[in-house]
Design a protein around this motif. Structure first.
Motif, PDB file in Angstrom:
ATOM      1  N   TRP A 104      54.046  71.292  31.174  1.00 27.48           N
ATOM      2  CA  TRP A 104      54.303  70.273  30.165  1.00 27.48           C
ATOM      3  C   TRP A 104      53.168  70.284  29.157  1.00 27.48           C
ATOM      4  CZ3 TRP A 104      58.740  67.368  30.244  1.00 27.48           C
ATOM      5  CH2 TRP A 104      59.488  67.405  31.431  1.00 27.48           C
TER       6      TRP A 104
ATOM      7  N   HIS B 277      59.201  61.263  32.358  1.00 31.36           N
ATOM      8  CA  HIS B 277      59.242  60.255  31.300  1.00 31.36           C
ATOM      9  C   HIS B 277      59.117  58.841  31.877  1.00 31.36           C
ATOM     10  CE1 HIS B 277      60.650  63.628  28.848  1.00 31.36           C
ATOM     11  NE2 HIS B 277      60.406  62.882  27.788  1.00 31.36           N
TER      12      HIS B 277
ATOM     13  N   ASN C  71      51.451  67.960  26.729  1.00 32.77           N
ATOM     14  CA  ASN C  71      51.381  66.530  26.452  1.00 32.77           C
ATOM     15  C   ASN C  71      50.788  66.280  25.076  1.00 32.77           C
ATOM     16  OD1 ASN C  71      52.428  65.223  28.847  1.00 32.77           O
ATOM     17  ND2 ASN C  71      50.660  66.057  29.916  1.00 32.77           N
TER      18      ASN C  71
ATOM     19  N   TYR D  39      55.431  58.192  32.573  1.00 35.20           N
ATOM     20  CA  TYR D  39      54.686  57.837  31.376  1.00 35.20           C
ATOM     21  C   TYR D  39      55.028  56.426  30.903  1.00 35.20           C
ATOM     22  CZ  TYR D  39      53.367  62.765  31.023  1.00 35.20           C
ATOM     23  OH  TYR D  39      52.852  64.016  31.277  1.00 35.20           O
TER      24      TYR D  39
ATOM     25  N   PRO E 145      56.553  64.172  25.908  1.00 35.13           N
ATOM     26  CA  PRO E 145      55.947  65.484  26.199  1.00 35.13           C
ATOM     27  C   PRO E 145      56.890  66.621  25.827  1.00 35.13           C
ATOM     28  CG  PRO E 145      56.784  64.507  28.216  1.00 35.13           C
ATOM     29  CD  PRO E 145      57.006  63.484  27.139  1.00 35.13           C
TER      30      PRO E 145
ATOM     31  N   VAL F   7      49.338  63.050  23.116  1.00 35.77           N
ATOM     32  CA  VAL F   7      48.947  61.651  23.310  1.00 35.77           C
ATOM     33  C   VAL F   7      48.252  61.148  22.053  1.00 35.77           C
ATOM     34  CG1 VAL F   7      48.732  61.938  25.799  1.00 35.77           C
ATOM     35  CG2 VAL F   7      46.723  62.198  24.370  1.00 35.77           C
TER      36      VAL F   7
ATOM     37  N   PRO G 167      50.761  57.854  25.605  1.00 34.45           N
ATOM     38  CA  PRO G 167      51.489  59.121  25.725  1.00 34.45           C
ATOM     39  C   PRO G 167      52.766  59.105  24.896  1.00 34.45           C
ATOM     40  CG  PRO G 167      51.790  57.792  27.702  1.00 34.45           C
ATOM     41  CD  PRO G 167      50.804  57.059  26.848  1.00 34.45           C
TER      42      PRO G 167
ATOM     43  N   HIS H 159      45.804  63.076  32.635  1.00 36.54           N
ATOM     44  CA  HIS H 159      46.492  63.941  33.602  1.00 36.54           C
ATOM     45  C   HIS H 159      46.099  63.574  35.040  1.00 36.54           C
ATOM     46  CE1 HIS H 159      46.884  67.267  30.325  1.00 36.54           C
ATOM     47  NE2 HIS H 159      47.809  66.345  30.228  1.00 36.54           N
TER      48      HIS H 159
END
Length: 419
Positions: A128, A353, A130, A356, A144, A132, A141, A328
């Motif tokens: 993934w 998801h 990411n 997050y 992603p 942010v 976040p 992370h």
């Protein structure tokens, strides 16, 4: 804190259809509370619902999780964008961090798994990327970017794109006004390590009117501003490590930076700095940095397209990238990022998801949390303790009723007989 109060609070913050509200709220509540493993079986035991409901939620409603994360990230960003301070006295207020993380899986049999080289060995799982958003001390976040294998793209009729191509498309479509309202593009900074040292990514950032600080790979071609007029075109470009070896006239300067730990330690760095050109990108500020009194000689080469920035500001700004590494670590240790055991990749996307979403909700001050709770683990333990206290109160209430002791004994016998 009554569990119903938190359920109501979560339902009010997520925008899902009424028929899915109960199961979505239950899964988010489960992720937000401290537990040893975030499995579907544990989620069902925690919420009192059937495991098949959670399985169907992850497999069939991935778009609901994606939409909910997008809604929550915009809500939180608008809340903190009203009074944005400058970050650590730097010329930028809005910071976007790019970094990839691996989601471990036990085998290659699930969909879209891949073997990635990592450290001294390899890792089987999903990748993934990411993205942010950092506003002051708040990390938010955004959606992603999943990495799709070529086989997965053929099976699902998708156009294969490399990770860098997907990042370029993502940045081109990212509209910060939806998150922040009106903003000054010159106050946006994008940070990335050398894994994203790509001319297309750097040009995509510059095309948005944003600034970047990106670590350069040792073989990235640069040239000096002074040599551009006095040297033939073919001899101007060289690798960044060769460039700083040739320009020994550049003076080493020592700077001291505070670390982010609680012990108030400081880091001494030696830096060299000059203006130059990054091939296929344009004029940038180039910085070579290394830690003092370190025999390993590891050097970091940084490029920044904000020509106003000093060498100290560039190095200080790049160190903010460590926030995504802490993010992370947090989602993996406390929110069950890797606790997924499904075959379909749609379910994996849905789970990530929702994780997050739980991270954002825990930073939106849920009811029952004291201002002293700062870390995710403290907030989870506080919520868990609130549930334990509620169960104790319910047991005491039953025991004080007429015949309550006998009824409670009967309930325990039935529960033990059921197990």
């Amino acid at each position: 804190m009554p569990a119903g109060t938190l359920h109501t609070w979560i339902t009010r913050h997520i925008a899902v259809r009424r028929r899915l509200a109960r199961i979505c709220t239950g899964y988010l509540f489960f992720l937000m509370v401290a537990t040893t493993k975030h499995s579907l079986t544990e989620a069902a035991r925690f919420s009192g619902l059937h495991p098949s409901l959670f399985s169907k939620l992850l497999q069939s409603h991935a778009q609901v999780a994606i939409t909910t994360l997008d809604h929550l990230s915009k809500t939180q960003a608008r809340q903190f964008a009203k009074a944005l301070p400058r970050v650590h006295g730097l010329p930028w207020k809005i910071v976007i961090l790019l970094d990839a993380t691996l989601q471990h899986r036990a085998s290659l049999h699930p969909e879209n798994t891949h073997t990635f080289t990592h450290g001294k060995g390899y890792v089987i799982g999903h990748q993934w990327t990411n993205v942010v958003l950092v506003l002051g001390d708040i990390l938010i976040p955004l959606k992603p970017i999943p990495f799709f294998r070529k086989r997965y793209c053929r099976t699902h009729d998708l156009t294969y794109q490399s990770e860098h191509a997907r990042v370029v498309a993502y940045l081109g479509a990212l509209d910060l006004e939806e998150y922040l309202g009106a903003y000054d593009r010159r106050e946006v900074l994008v940070l990335a390590d050398s894994g994203y040292d790509d001319k297309k990514i750097e040009k995509a950032i510059a095309a948005k009117g944003w600034h970047f600080i990106i670590a350069l790979s040792k073989t990235r071609s640069v040239k000096s501003q002074a040599l551009a007029l006095s040297t033939p075109q073919s001899q101007q470009w060289c690798h960044i490590d060769t460039f700083f070896r040739r320009h020994r006239r550049l003076k080493w300067n020592t700077i001291r930076l505070a670390t982010g730990g609680n012990k108030r330690k400081r880091m001494d760095l030696r830096i060299r700095h000059t203006s130059g050109y990054l091939r296929h990108v344009g004029k940038v500020e180039l910085v070579c940095s290394e830690q003092r009194n370190r025999p390993d000689g590891r050097r970091k080469y940084l490029a920044c397209n904000d020509l106003r920035a000093t060498a100290r500001q560039i190095v200080t700004g790049y160190r903010m990238r460590w926030a995504v590494e802490l993010f992370h670590k947090c989602v993996k240790q406390h929110l069950g990022f890797e606790d997924v055991a499904t075959h379909g990749f749609d379910a994996v996307m849905s789970h990530v998801h929702w994780v997050y979403c739980a991270y954002i909700l825990l930073h939106l001050s849920p009811p029952g949390l004291s201002p002293g709770c700062q870390s995710i683990s403290d907030k989870q333990r506080t919520l868990q303790q609130g549930l334990v206290d509620k169960e104790k109160r319910q047991i005491l209430q039953k025991l004080t009723q007429i015949g309550g002791v006998q009824r409670y004994k009967d309930e325990l016998r039935q529960a033990l007989a059921g197990t």
